[in-house]
Write a protein that holds these residues in place. Sequence first.
Motif, PDB file in Angstrom:
ATOM      1  N   SER A   1     -95.201  38.188 -40.866  1.00 20.30           N
ATOM      2  CA  SER A   1     -93.761  38.217 -41.095  1.00 20.30           C
ATOM      3  C   SER A   1     -93.119  37.170 -40.196  1.00 20.30           C
ATOM      4  O   SER A   1     -92.945  37.402 -38.993  1.00 20.30           O
ATOM      5  N   PRO A   2     -92.775  36.000 -40.731  1.00 20.10           N
ATOM      6  CA  PRO A   2     -92.131  34.976 -39.901  1.00 20.10           C
ATOM      7  C   PRO A   2     -90.842  35.449 -39.243  1.00 20.10           C
ATOM      8  O   PRO A   2     -90.510  34.992 -38.157  1.00 20.10           O
ATOM      9  N   TRP A   3     -90.093  36.350 -39.889  1.00 17.25           N
ATOM     10  CA  TRP A   3     -88.891  36.882 -39.249  1.00 17.25           C
ATOM     11  C   TRP A   3     -89.241  37.508 -37.900  1.00 17.25           C
ATOM     12  O   TRP A   3     -88.564  37.266 -36.899  1.00 17.25           O
ATOM     13  N   ILE A   4     -90.283  38.333 -37.886  1.00 21.49           N
ATOM     14  CA  ILE A   4     -90.642  39.046 -36.656  1.00 21.49           C
ATOM     15  C   ILE A   4     -91.337  38.101 -35.677  1.00 21.49           C
ATOM     16  O   ILE A   4     -91.143  38.216 -34.455  1.00 21.49           O
ATOM     17  N   GLU A   5     -92.130  37.199 -36.179  1.00 18.29           N
ATOM     18  CA  GLU A   5     -92.760  36.220 -35.287  1.00 18.29           C
ATOM     19  C   GLU A   5     -91.700  35.410 -34.551  1.00 18.29           C
ATOM     20  O   GLU A   5     -91.822  35.121 -33.358  1.00 18.29           O
ATOM     21  N   ARG A   6     -90.646  35.048 -35.256  1.00 19.78           N
ATOM     22  CA  ARG A   6     -89.551  34.321 -34.602  1.00 19.78           C
ATOM     23  C   ARG A   6     -88.811  35.231 -33.627  1.00 19.78           C
ATOM     24  O   ARG A   6     -88.447  34.811 -32.528  1.00 19.78           O
TER      25      ARG A   6
ATOM     26  N   LEU B   1     -89.996  37.627 -31.894  1.00 19.50           N
ATOM     27  CA  LEU B   1     -90.828  37.806 -30.704  1.00 19.50           C
ATOM     28  C   LEU B   1     -91.056  36.512 -29.939  1.00 19.50           C
ATOM     29  O   LEU B   1     -91.718  36.515 -28.898  1.00 19.50           O
ATOM     30  N   GLY B   2     -90.529  35.415 -30.438  1.00 19.87           N
ATOM     31  CA  GLY B   2     -90.699  34.137 -29.757  1.00 19.87           C
ATOM     32  C   GLY B   2     -92.094  33.568 -29.891  1.00 19.87           C
ATOM     33  O   GLY B   2     -92.514  32.745 -29.077  1.00 19.87           O
ATOM     34  N   GLN B   3     -92.816  34.000 -30.913  1.00 15.27           N
ATOM     35  CA  GLN B   3     -94.181  33.511 -31.112  1.00 15.27           C
ATOM     36  C   GLN B   3     -94.158  32.154 -31.794  1.00 15.27           C
ATOM     37  O   GLN B   3     -93.285  31.866 -32.604  1.00 15.27           O
ATOM     38  N   ALA B   4     -95.135  31.340 -31.454  1.00 12.12           N
ATOM     39  CA  ALA B   4     -95.288  30.055 -32.132  1.00 12.12           C
ATOM     40  C   ALA B   4     -95.782  30.318 -33.545  1.00 12.12           C
ATOM     41  O   ALA B   4     -96.779  31.009 -33.752  1.00 12.12           O
ATOM     42  N   LEU B   5     -95.062  29.789 -34.524  1.00  8.60           N
ATOM     43  CA  LEU B   5     -95.424  30.016 -35.915  1.00  8.60           C
ATOM     44  C   LEU B   5     -96.661  29.202 -36.270  1.00  8.60           C
ATOM     45  O   LEU B   5     -96.649  27.975 -36.213  1.00  8.60           O
ATOM     46  N   THR B   6     -97.735  29.879 -36.622  1.00 11.99           N
ATOM     47  CA  THR B   6     -98.964  29.193 -37.033  1.00 11.99           C
ATOM     48  C   THR B   6     -98.893  28.933 -38.526  1.00 11.99           C
ATOM     49  O   THR B   6     -98.569  29.824 -39.308  1.00 11.99           O
TER      50      THR B   6
ATOM     51  N   GLY C   1     -77.336  39.105 -35.654  1.00 16.82           N
ATOM     52  CA  GLY C   1     -77.991  37.821 -35.433  1.00 16.82           C
ATOM     53  C   GLY C   1     -78.660  37.345 -36.701  1.00 16.82           C
ATOM     54  O   GLY C   1     -78.270  37.731 -37.814  1.00 16.82           O
ATOM     55  N   GLU C   2     -79.647  36.512 -36.533  1.00 18.37           N
ATOM     56  CA  GLU C   2     -80.332  35.957 -37.690  1.00 18.37           C
ATOM     57  C   GLU C   2     -80.905  37.067 -38.569  1.00 18.37           C
ATOM     58  O   GLU C   2     -81.585  37.968 -38.109  1.00 18.37           O
ATOM     59  N   HIS C   3     -80.582  37.012 -39.847  1.00 18.09           N
ATOM     60  CA  HIS C   3     -81.051  37.937 -40.879  1.00 18.09           C
ATOM     61  C   HIS C   3     -80.366  39.296 -40.856  1.00 18.09           C
ATOM     62  O   HIS C   3     -80.653  40.137 -41.703  1.00 18.09           O
ATOM     63  N   VAL C   4     -79.466  39.565 -39.923  1.00 15.42           N
ATOM     64  CA  VAL C   4     -78.772  40.856 -39.863  1.00 15.42           C
ATOM     65  C   VAL C   4     -77.273  40.609 -39.841  1.00 15.42           C
ATOM     66  O   VAL C   4     -76.774  39.890 -38.971  1.00 15.42           O
TER      67      VAL C   4
ATOM     68  N   THR D   1     -91.825  35.888 -47.951  1.00 18.69           N
ATOM     69  CA  THR D   1     -91.488  35.668 -46.553  1.00 18.69           C
ATOM     70  C   THR D   1     -92.591  34.985 -45.771  1.00 18.69           C
ATOM     71  O   THR D   1     -92.349  34.448 -44.719  1.00 18.69           O
ATOM     72  N   GLY D   2     -93.825  34.977 -46.283  1.00 24.65           N
ATOM     73  CA  GLY D   2     -94.892  34.296 -45.578  1.00 24.65           C
ATOM     74  C   GLY D   2     -94.737  32.792 -45.563  1.00 24.65           C
ATOM     75  O   GLY D   2     -95.450  32.106 -44.861  1.00 24.65           O
ATOM     76  N   CYS D   3     -93.804  32.292 -46.360  1.00 20.70           N
ATOM     77  CA  CYS D   3     -93.709  30.842 -46.491  1.00 20.70           C
ATOM     78  C   CYS D   3     -92.319  30.299 -46.216  1.00 20.70           C
ATOM     79  O   CYS D   3     -92.102  29.105 -46.347  1.00 20.70           O
ATOM     80  N   GLY D   4     -91.359  31.115 -45.878  1.00 22.60           N
ATOM     81  CA  GLY D   4     -90.037  30.533 -45.680  1.00 22.60           C
ATOM     82  C   GLY D   4     -89.071  31.474 -45.010  1.00 22.60           C
ATOM     83  O   GLY D   4     -89.373  32.623 -44.733  1.00 22.60           O
ATOM     84  N   TYR D   5     -87.877  30.969 -44.784  1.00 18.90           N
ATOM     85  CA  TYR D   5     -86.821  31.722 -44.144  1.00 18.90           C
ATOM     86  C   TYR D   5     -85.542  31.585 -44.943  1.00 18.90           C
ATOM     87  O   TYR D   5     -85.317  30.589 -45.604  1.00 18.90           O
ATOM     88  N   HIS D   6     -84.688  32.589 -44.835  1.00 18.53           N
ATOM     89  CA  HIS D   6     -83.345  32.455 -45.353  1.00 18.53           C
ATOM     90  C   HIS D   6     -82.579  31.545 -44.404  1.00 18.53           C
ATOM     91  O   HIS D   6     -82.601  31.726 -43.188  1.00 18.53           O
ATOM     92  N   THR D   7     -81.909  30.561 -44.955  1.00 16.13           N
ATOM     93  CA  THR D   7     -81.210  29.580 -44.129  1.00 16.13           C
ATOM     94  C   THR D   7     -79.715  29.790 -44.239  1.00 16.13           C
ATOM     95  O   THR D   7     -79.145  29.696 -45.320  1.00 16.13           O
TER      96      THR D   7
END
Length: 498
Positions: free
Chosen positions: A127-132, A134-139, A288-291, A342-348
Amino acid sequence: MSSHAKSTALAHTEPMRGGNFYRLAIVGAGTLKGKEVAEVLSDRNFPSLDIKLLDDDESLGQLETLKDEITFIQSVRTEQFDKIDFTFFASDPDCTRRNWKTARKAGSAIVDLSYALEDEPDAVVRSPWIERQLGQALTVELQPGPSVVAHPAAVVLALILLRAHRAGRMKRAVATVYEPASEHGQRGMDELHEQTVNLLSFQQLPKNVFDIQVAFNMVSRYGQQAAPTLATIEHRVLKHYQRIAGKDAPLPSLLLVQAPVFHGHAFAVHIEMEQAMELATLSQALAGEHVHIPLPAQEVPTNVNAAGQGDVLLSIVPDPQRENPVKNWLGGWAVAVCICFTGCGYHTAGHGVQLPDNVRTIAIPAFVNDTQTYKIEQMLTAAVVREMVARTHYQVLNVPNQAADATLSGTVVSSYASPLTYDSQTGRAASVLVVVGMRVSLTDKQGKVLYQNPSYVFREQYQVSRELSSFFEEDSPAMQRLSREFARTLVSNILEGF
């Protein structure tokens, strides 16, 4: 994912594939999720040389429009995966299990939206939303194991509870998730519709999907013949939550309920903090972002006003019976538009800067219409021109030329109508929800972007008359209301530099 370098495991020696263009396959292209994946790929101009639409059910041979081209759904065969870079499995779990290893053996990365591969040893729930959050580097690599798109309910709960936990220590969290019929695909929505019509006409209820009455009813357990069971889905939500949020995230008590709605999850979350906290402080932490948290004067989140939205709509109220808890209502979040991909993009969201002082004249040419909705671009353009003239001091031109200091361009990227309620006598739609997507940009003479938002989404509801002759006249007022709301929002965003 669309612009990232690929791993050597995915590389095919193909001279046409310069500039990071890819070949894709969608297995289950006839399903709701499959259609949504294809639509998102098209809307986001994913750099693809070829997209194969595959399925193994009654949708075989069905014609589909993909990037303004007519194609058809083909059968799932081994040779279809030759030189495919990414395969999206939006099919039923059995179809995914039968074919995913064939696709991977051919060199394709696997993105699983069916949850069939969640327990594979090398599978990763993403889930890129949650990875972001948590401050994780998106692989960006999707090999060697399959990437499983996290369940949307798990993503929403993780996003809210992680932010609440960051604001202060949480004593407990209790969540009720209301499941829509669309989570069971078109068959689930059709059965809810048929049950609704048959109940009102005193006929026998079809129960092939849920094996229980879901129309005008809420249940925490399906009938014995239903698959998957609600308990299985509930377990999946908690499992995905733990895998994306991490072992240190607060674990909620969860109840999953099947609701008699066609689209959109809703959530009721009770959070109790260890220390007293101002409501405004918690609201600031959750937003914030997405909410999006509506203002008090705005309507509370519902499945209707959240349809087509890319964000979670959230309202927060204190619990007067306890010292430190709050109740959260997350209404009607639209799953297929943002999570299935969601595995491939974000709402902008839109972004820009305050307009420069030298901008005095703005050209607003007719918007482009990339949909089949007749004259929708004319209504939207006219509404924006009226709003700009009424609320600003700028001179407005209808064509871009040297006299214009800036040009406002817009494209209608999507437009569709979805039935909300049905007539008990005829079985036809009684009310319809219209959803329109827009892409907008404001540029100066040098081409510098002053404001842009590639993902505006607006919606409006209207009633359908029983008189067939008046049907085509009744969506016009709804579209006019939608156009006015879009114009007000767009002009406000530009003036305020959002």
